[in-house]
Design a protein around this motif. Structure first.
Motif, PDB file in Angstrom:
ATOM      1  N   UNK A 194      16.037  29.190 -27.741  1.00  0.00           N
ATOM      2  CA  UNK A 194      15.613  30.573 -27.773  1.00  0.00           C
ATOM      3  C   UNK A 194      14.114  30.633 -28.075  1.00  0.00           C
ATOM      4  N   UNK A 195      13.582  31.848 -28.027  1.00  0.00           N
ATOM      5  CA  UNK A 195      12.152  32.008 -28.318  1.00  0.00           C
ATOM      6  C   UNK A 195      11.858  31.775 -29.803  1.00  0.00           C
ATOM      7  N   UNK A 196      12.912  31.751 -30.631  1.00  0.00           N
ATOM      8  CA  UNK A 196      12.721  31.435 -32.054  1.00  0.00           C
ATOM      9  C   UNK A 196      12.439  29.951 -32.260  1.00  0.00           C
ATOM     10  N   UNK A 197      12.786  29.144 -31.279  1.00  0.00           N
ATOM     11  CA  UNK A 197      12.592  27.691 -31.382  1.00  0.00           C
ATOM     12  C   UNK A 197      11.145  27.388 -31.023  1.00  0.00           C
ATOM     13  N   UNK A 198      10.276  27.512 -32.038  1.00  0.00           N
ATOM     14  CA  UNK A 198       8.846  27.396 -31.817  1.00  0.00           C
ATOM     15  C   UNK A 198       8.454  25.945 -31.535  1.00  0.00           C
ATOM     16  N   UNK A 199       7.212  25.770 -31.123  1.00  0.00           N
ATOM     17  CA  UNK A 199       6.702  24.421 -30.835  1.00  0.00           C
ATOM     18  C   UNK A 199       6.749  23.524 -32.063  1.00  0.00           C
ATOM     19  N   UNK A 200       6.727  24.136 -33.249  1.00  0.00           N
ATOM     20  CA  UNK A 200       6.760  23.346 -34.479  1.00  0.00           C
ATOM     21  C   UNK A 200       8.154  22.789 -34.775  1.00  0.00           C
ATOM     22  N   UNK A 201       9.139  23.202 -34.009  1.00  0.00           N
ATOM     23  CA  UNK A 201      10.520  22.777 -34.218  1.00  0.00           C
ATOM     24  C   UNK A 201      10.852  21.614 -33.279  1.00  0.00           C
ATOM     25  N   UNK A 202      11.668  20.696 -33.776  1.00  0.00           N
ATOM     26  CA  UNK A 202      12.193  19.643 -32.913  1.00  0.00           C
ATOM     27  C   UNK A 202      13.576  19.241 -33.414  1.00  0.00           C
ATOM     28  N   UNK A 203      14.392  18.745 -32.524  1.00  0.00           N
ATOM     29  CA  UNK A 203      15.735  18.285 -32.883  1.00  0.00           C
ATOM     30  C   UNK A 203      15.959  16.919 -32.285  1.00  0.00           C
ATOM     31  N   UNK A 204      16.795  16.132 -32.982  1.00  0.00           N
ATOM     32  CA  UNK A 204      17.208  14.853 -32.442  1.00  0.00           C
ATOM     33  C   UNK A 204      18.477  14.402 -33.129  1.00  0.00           C
ATOM     34  N   UNK A 205      19.129  13.416 -32.490  1.00  0.00           N
ATOM     35  CA  UNK A 205      20.288  12.788 -33.098  1.00  0.00           C
ATOM     36  C   UNK A 205      20.212  11.302 -32.758  1.00  0.00           C
ATOM     37  N   UNK A 206      19.389  10.575 -33.491  1.00  0.00           N
ATOM     38  CA  UNK A 206      19.187   9.162 -33.156  1.00  0.00           C
ATOM     39  C   UNK A 206      20.445   8.352 -33.419  1.00  0.00           C
ATOM     40  N   UNK A 207      20.883   7.616 -32.418  1.00  0.00           N
ATOM     41  CA  UNK A 207      21.991   6.675 -32.540  1.00  0.00           C
ATOM     42  C   UNK A 207      23.259   7.292 -33.103  1.00  0.00           C
ATOM     43  N   UNK A 208      23.527   8.546 -32.751  1.00  0.00           N
ATOM     44  CA  UNK A 208      24.758   9.184 -33.182  1.00  0.00           C
ATOM     45  C   UNK A 208      24.873   9.422 -34.667  1.00  0.00           C
ATOM     46  N   UNK A 209      23.733   9.450 -35.345  1.00  0.00           N
ATOM     47  CA  UNK A 209      23.777   9.695 -36.784  1.00  0.00           C
ATOM     48  C   UNK A 209      23.649  11.186 -37.030  1.00  0.00           C
ATOM     49  N   UNK A 210      22.868  11.561 -38.053  1.00  0.00           N
ATOM     50  CA  UNK A 210      22.670  12.968 -38.323  1.00  0.00           C
ATOM     51  C   UNK A 210      21.999  13.666 -37.142  1.00  0.00           C
ATOM     52  N   UNK A 211      22.387  14.909 -36.945  1.00  0.00           N
ATOM     53  CA  UNK A 211      21.689  15.800 -36.022  1.00  0.00           C
ATOM     54  C   UNK A 211      20.665  16.534 -36.882  1.00  0.00           C
ATOM     55  N   UNK A 212      19.384  16.403 -36.555  1.00  0.00           N
ATOM     56  CA  UNK A 212      18.358  16.933 -37.450  1.00  0.00           C
ATOM     57  C   UNK A 212      17.535  18.032 -36.790  1.00  0.00           C
TER      58      UNK A 212
END
Lengths: 115, 112
Positions: free
Chosen positions: A58-76
């Protein structure tokens, strides 16, 4: 039943710092989400993550935001740098399939306070 | 802009009565409708959901009514109990999107 765990439950940081919110989704789920709820307002969709990629945001997901889930661990969810308006409760969710076919399971939320 | 609205921020019902929670929406393209229940400091939990090809769905004490022409859906809870006291969130989704759009919530209090 299946549970989504969010760590920590509350985080306080100074404006401009980086913060990482951690989510342990249901083990066999494939779709992951972050929602943001500012005090007194409705929960709002931020991002959906599947197969290692952001599928929708969404437009709330600013450029300063990022997500990942390395190797099936935590979703961050990482916010770098944080701003005062990032103060909110962030809910993580996961599902086995797409929303209209499978239910979403939510965590209890992480309350982020940016000072 | 806001696409859905729960017009009542709060509702109080006597134990044993019927609780009726309402939600209005704007976008005709929604095809999945759901109600979530949330206790304080807890996670939203799915109660019941319907697709747009049905007008009504029952599950125990819960019934969802979908009025597509009026762009309105509601949750009826019969024989309301004190443990039904919680915030109820309506949610909608358009097929093909990963986004659930939530209402502001209605705080239901069931008094004994």
């Amino acid at each position: 039943g299946p549970k989504v765990l969010q760590i920590p439950s509350h985080q306080i940081i100074d404006m401009g710092q980086m913060v990482t919110l951690n989510c342990d989704p249901v083990s066999n789920h494939l779709y992951f989400y972050w929602y943001k709820q500012i005090l007194g307002q409705q929960m709002e969709f931020l991002v959906n993550f599947y197969n290692g990629k952001v599928m929708e945001k969404s437009k709330l997901f600013k450029d300063q935001f990022s997500v990942e889930r390395p190797d099936g661990s935590y979703f961050t969810l990482k916010i770098q740098p944080t701003a005062l308006e990032d103060s909110a409760v962030y809910f993580c969710a996961s599902s086995l399939g797409t929303i209209s076919n499978e239910r979403l399971f939510f965590g209890h939320g992480t309350k982020l306070s940016v000072l | 802009g806001q696409q859905v609205k729960q017009s009542s921020p709060s509702l109080t019902v006597q134990e044993g009565g019927i609780s009726i929670l309402n939600c209005d929406y704007e976008n005709d393209m929604f095809d999945y409708f759901a109600w979530y229940k949330k206790y304080p400091d807890n996670s939203p939990t799915l109660l019941i959901s319907v697709r747009s090809n049905v007008d009504k769905r029952e599950d125990g004490r819960l019934t969802v009514f979908l009025n597509k022409s009026g762009k309105h859906f509601s949750l009826h809870i019969t024989a309301s109990q004190p443990e039904d006291t919680a915030v109820y969130l309506c949610a909608r989704n358009q097929g093909g999107s990963a986004k659930l759009i939530f209402g502001e919530g209605t705080k239901l209090t069931v008094s004994s």
